[in-house]
Design a protein around this motif. Structure first.
Motif, short mmCIF file in Angstrom:
data_model
loop_
_atom_site.label_atom_id
_atom_site.label_comp_id
_atom_site.label_asym_id
_atom_site.label_seq_id
_atom_site.Cartn_x
_atom_site.Cartn_y
_atom_site.Cartn_z
N ASP A 85 0.85 -1.20 0.00
CA ASP A 85 0.00 0.00 0.00
C ASP A 85 0.89 1.26 0.00
O ASP A 85 1.92 1.29 0.67
N HIS A 86 0.48 2.29 -0.74
CA HIS A 86 1.14 3.60 -0.70
C HIS A 86 2.66 3.55 -0.71
O HIS A 86 3.30 3.96 0.28
N LEU A 141 -5.02 12.86 -1.13
CA LEU A 141 -5.94 12.47 -0.06
C LEU A 141 -5.52 13.14 1.24
O LEU A 141 -4.36 13.11 1.60
N HIS A 184 -8.14 9.88 4.88
CA HIS A 184 -7.52 8.81 5.68
C HIS A 184 -7.86 9.01 7.15
O HIS A 184 -7.63 10.10 7.69
N HIS A 212 -9.82 4.92 -0.80
CA HIS A 212 -9.06 4.86 0.46
C HIS A 212 -9.84 5.61 1.52
O HIS A 212 -10.68 6.45 1.21
N ASN A 234 -10.12 0.44 0.80
CA ASN A 234 -9.09 0.29 1.83
C ASN A 234 -9.65 0.63 3.20
O ASN A 234 -10.29 1.67 3.37
ZN LIG Z 1 -4.60 5.09 1.57
#
Ligand SMILES: [Zn+2]
Length: 286
Positions: A85-86, A141, A184, A212, A234
């Motif tokens: 992830d990321h 984000l 997030h 996300h 996510n």
């Molecule tokens: Zn994320």
């Protein structure tokens, strides 16, 4: 079983075509890996993505967490993909691909458009050599991956539909994470997704979309996203909260006898329960 890249992409495509979504659960340690695997086993038929890294590598170390996740997936009866992830780091991406990850997310969302394209293209090139699929991100984000900060989505750039179409055509990426008001972590003011923007991205872009920051999102909004091309969701903060609440409840009983095992078990069981509920929510009801 550990899904191959091809099998993982097939699960993603099937979810996309059927209006449901694969859950991407973030794991930080032994207990959260075990909980995510247990949840996948409790919901037969649903493929689940075990997201081991990149941010959790700072806690657990890359090699131990990578090995733990791959081994747990390989020895499970449930279909599990192991996903990075990321990641902003091509060296890290390559290491995970070599180890056998099903998929990777290359995050160039902080970069200027052309540089995001260049980074994503290179990640796609490397992933193809290992048969893995790639998620990229366009639009920034708000919030933090590891802690809830009460960030505000209105302060960041949302994904532009026509730019998204160009990005996908230029990079040949398999899935695109979008910024449509999602944040997030938990926030005190409710998150409101821009479903009209999401619908425009869905019509402009021919690949599955990724949402996300789905923790705490009202169910109607989540379902709205699933019907507009979101095929991977996510979830991280919701699992962390479940873990911590269980630890908080168990601590007074555990502390006098220094019973750490009961704390870890309580945390693990709570994460299993939360993840199981989320998998059920993301899978279509017949
Ligand atoms: Zn994320």
């Amino acid at each position: 079983m550990l899904l191959t890249g091809t099998e993982g992409l097939k699960a993603l495509t099937t979810a996309y075509e059927n209006g449901h979504a694969l859950p991407g659960f973030v794991a930080y340690n032994l207990e959260t890996v075990q909980a995510i695997v247990a949840a996948a086993e409790a919901t037969p038929g649903s493929a689940v993505l075990l997201q081991a890294g990149s941010s959790p590598f700072k806690h657990a170390g890359r090699e131990p967490l990578m090995r733990l996740a791959l081994d747990a997936a390989a020895h499970s009866s449930a279909p599990l993909g192991v996903h990075l992830d990321h990641s902003r780091d091509l060296e890290e991406i390559t290491a995970c691909l070599k180890a056998g990850y099903t998929s990777v997310m290359v995050d160039g969302s902080h970069l200027p458009f052309a540089e995001n394209i260049a980074l994503t293209r290179e990640a796609v090139r490397r992933a193809r050599d290992h048969g893995a699929w790639v998620e990229a991100e366009l639009g920034a984000l708000a919030g933090d991956e590891d802690i809830s900060t009460n960030a505000n989505a209105s302060t960041t750039a949302m994904t532009d539909p026509s730019q998204a179409a160009e990005f996908v055509a230029e990079t040949n990426v398999d899935a695109l994470a979008v910024a449509v008001g999602n944040v997030h972590g938990f926030t005190t003011t409710p998150v409101h997704l821009d479903l009209a923007r999401l619908a425009s991205i869905y019509s402009a872009v021919p690949i599955p979309l990724v949402l996300h920051g789905a923790s705490g999102l009202p169910e109607q909004q989540l379902l709205g996203a699933l019907s507009r091309g979101v095929a991977k969701v996510n979830v991280n903060a919701e699992l962390r909260r479940a873990y911590l609440q269980a630890v908080n409840t168990q601590l007074p009983t555990a502390l006098p006898g220094s019973d750490a095992v009961s704390i870890w078990s309580a945390g693990r069981d709570a994460v299993t329960e939360a993840a199981t509920r989320i998998i059920t929510q993301l899978t279509p009801r017949s």
